[in-house]
Design an enzyme around this catalytic site. Structure first.
Site, PDB file in Angstrom:
ATOM      1  N   LEU A 153       0.834  -1.206   0.000  1.00 30.00           N
ATOM      2  CA  LEU A 153       0.000   0.000   0.000  1.00 30.00           C
ATOM      3  C   LEU A 153       0.866   1.252   0.000  1.00 30.00           C
ATOM      4  CD1 LEU A 153       0.069   1.411   3.043  1.00 30.00           C
ATOM      5  CD2 LEU A 153      -1.469  -0.446   3.587  1.00 30.00           C
ATOM      6  N   GLU A 155       0.958   5.379   1.197  1.00 31.16           N
ATOM      7  CA  GLU A 155       0.308   6.347   2.071  1.00 31.16           C
ATOM      8  C   GLU A 155      -0.497   7.308   1.192  1.00 31.16           C
ATOM      9  OE1 GLU A 155       3.058   8.048   4.896  1.00 31.16           O
ATOM     10  OE2 GLU A 155       3.899   6.074   5.266  1.00 31.16           O
ATOM     11  N   ALA A 255       9.026  13.567 -12.703  1.00 31.07           N
ATOM     12  CA  ALA A 255      10.204  14.211 -12.107  1.00 31.07           C
ATOM     13  C   ALA A 255       9.748  15.111 -10.966  1.00 31.07           C
ATOM     14  CB  ALA A 255      10.927  15.024 -13.169  1.00 31.07           C
ATOM     15  N   GLY A 256      10.595  15.288  -9.973  1.00 27.36           N
ATOM     16  CA  GLY A 256      10.239  16.112  -8.819  1.00 27.36           C
ATOM     17  C   GLY A 256      11.455  16.354  -7.959  1.00 27.36           C
ATOM     18  N   GLY A 260      10.876  10.565  -1.316  1.00 30.13           N
ATOM     19  CA  GLY A 260      11.066  10.556   0.141  1.00 30.13           C
ATOM     20  C   GLY A 260      10.164   9.490   0.716  1.00 30.13           C
ATOM     21  N   CYS A 263       9.677   4.627   3.217  1.00 29.00           N
ATOM     22  CA  CYS A 263      10.033   3.323   2.642  1.00 29.00           C
ATOM     23  C   CYS A 263      11.096   3.330   1.564  1.00 29.00           C
ATOM     24  CB  CYS A 263       8.765   2.632   2.193  1.00 29.00           C
ATOM     25  SG  CYS A 263       7.778   2.206   3.629  1.00 29.00           S
TER      26      CYS A 263
END
Ligand code: NAD
Ligand code: UGA
Length: 434
Positions: A153, A155, A255-256, A260, A263
């Site tokens: 899963l 978040e 892209a970013g 983070g 996990c």
């Protein structure tokens, strides 16, 4: 069927509530009295869309309860899921298995009748067998099997992901254990969810390999984004053009500011350690991690350089602090690297995040000022940076933002705006890879 879930974090609480929704009788157990107390009062300790309603309705229906004690729930359970944290161990990046082993010890002393002990936490290859050993040693007469059932899963969309997964992976080596898990997931058979039955080791490695592959896709597109900035190509069009090839796929190609979360960073790092432990070189994984950190630093320095390097007289509005929208989770969020870098250069930071502020206050430098509205955060700012693509930041009144600000730099690090619209409002627009 009766089940216990050990750990009431993002995975334990969501899995527990969803299993209860399937109709099973579920007890969620945690060693944090604060967590259990608040859950008993109907207060959900994390922000996850839809989770409060799902928990409350199942508690009311008598299918879901919470406890600080393993007894009596574990004694009565057909299956006990271990869903405690496996954070990066300080210093070496290995998965810290302290909580998993502590849970195994405690489960052992409460087993009665045949029980399947299921690892749902993300754990290194070999952990399920270690858990079996711990239980056998602590309670030689216990009648149990250990299984591995990694969780996929995300978040922010956790309930949908649990209820309609792409697949369920079950590592189990006895027919009895397989039968219990098949029964628990029967509602998913009805929607034709593929079930992959494997050995314990294979199930454990499917989880790490999946997360590492997704992280690699993100680092790949982020590396290409740097080249786009040099050459004038557009990363959004590239993601689309690549993603339409079914062999590549369009997902996880945005892209970013680097990936983070609780996990990808820790799981890539744990997989690197597993390679080293087996005398193998994880070339791709090392590069994935390095590109990810570079991306965060690269973007911080684009802003710092554009504002003139010495930012002592500059104010920067940061919109979005969490690692992704629809969560309050700040673990390994890009903001935790980018904001301190801007502060080091002298900037004053005014931040706004719909759910992350409580956690951010514990993790970011004290000098950060928190505002409830993006329009307050941008007041007198020299630059505005979008770090998380919350819906609240997608349709900002650009004219109003411009009026409130001192400067004109608009850094859209989630690529959610049209350059022409932002420039029309009088801003200097920068984005990632375009
Ligand atoms: P979390 O940190 O949010 O929650 C862990 C919970 O376990 C805490 O409430 C803690 O108090 C409790 N706990 C620790 N030791 C315990 C013990 N001995 N007995 C009872 N309770 C105990 O963790 P999380 O984010 O839910 O992750 C749990 C596991 O699932 C990790 O291995 C993680 O890698 C994996 N996972 C997480 C996600 C996610 O989206 N967060 C998705 C898939 C898999
Ligand atoms: C991720 C996986 O997607 C889940 O399958 C897995 O179960 C989970 O890790 C886990 O093991 O804990 P999660 O970390 O909740 O889920 O969130 P993602 O949606 O995967 O996003 C992770 C990070 O990647 C975020 O910072 C996000 O902004 C970034 N990302 C994602 C990108 O930068 N580009 C993309 O195209 C997709």
């Amino acid at each position: 069927m009766k089940i216990s879930v050990i750990g009431t974090g993002y995975v334990g609480l969501v899995s527990g509530a969803c299993f209860a929704e399937f109709g099973w009788n579920v007890t969620c157990i945690d060693k944090s009295s604060e967590r259990i107390e608040s859950l008993k009062q109907g207060i959900i300790p994390i922000y996850e869309p839809g989770l409060d309603d799902l928990v409350l309705s199942n508690v009311r229906a008598g299918r879901l309860s919470f406890s600080l004690d393993y007894a009596p729930a574990v004694e009565d359970s057909d299956a006990v899921f271990i869903a405690v944290g496996t954070p990066s161990r300080r210093g070496d990046g290995h998965a810290d298995l302290t909580y998993v082993y502590a849970a195994a010890e405690e489960i052992a002393s409460h087993l009665a009748g045949y029980t399947v002990v299921v690892d749902k936490s993300t754990v290194p290859v070999g952990t399920a067998r270690k858990v079996a050993e711990i239980i056998r040693k602590a309670n030689p007469n216990a009648d149990f099997d250990v299984a591995s059932n990694p969780e996929f899963l995300r978040e922010g969309s956790a309930i949908g992901d649990f209820m309609r997964p792409d697949r369920v992976v079950i590592g189990a080596e006895s027919e009895r254990a397989k039968a219990v898990l098949k029964e628990l997931y029967r509602p998913l058979y009805q929607i034709e969810t593929p079930m992959v039955f494997t050995t314990l080791e294979t199930a454990e490695l499917i989880k790490y390999a999946s997360n590492a592959f997704l992280a690699a896709k993100i680092s790949f597109i982020n590396e290409i984004s740097a080249l786009c900035e040099k050459t004038g190509a557009d990363i959004k069009a590239i993601s689309k053009g690549m993603g339409l090839d079914k062999r590549i796929g369009s997902k996880f190609l945005q892209a970013g500011p680097g990936y983070g979360g609780s996990c990808f960073p820790k799981d890539v790092s744990a997989l690197i350690r597993i390679f080293h432990d087996n005398n193998l070189e994880p070339h791709i994984l090392e590069a994935v991690t390095e590109v990810n950190l570079n991306q965060k630093m690269r973007l911080a320095y684009r802003v710092i350089n554009l504002l003139g390097q010495d930012l002592t007289q500059k104010t920067i509005a940061v919109l979005g602090l969490t690692f992704k929208p629809e969560t309050d989770d700040m673990r390994e969020a890009p903001s935790l690297v980018i904001v301190p870098e801007l502060i080091k250069a002298g900037a004053h930071i005014k931040a706004c995040d719909p759910q992350g502020v409580r956690e951010a206050k514990k993790l970011l430098p004290e000098s950060v000022e928190y505002l409830d509205s993006p329009y307050d955060a941008v007041k007198d700012a020299d630059a505005v940076i979008i770090l998380t693509e919350w819906n609240q930041f997608r349709g900002l009144d650009l004219e109003l933002i411009k009026k409130q600000m001192n400067g004109t730099l608009f850094a859209d690090f989630r690529n959610i705006y049209d350059r022409s619209l932002v420039e029309k409002a009088g801003f200097t627009y920068i984005a990632v890879g375009r």
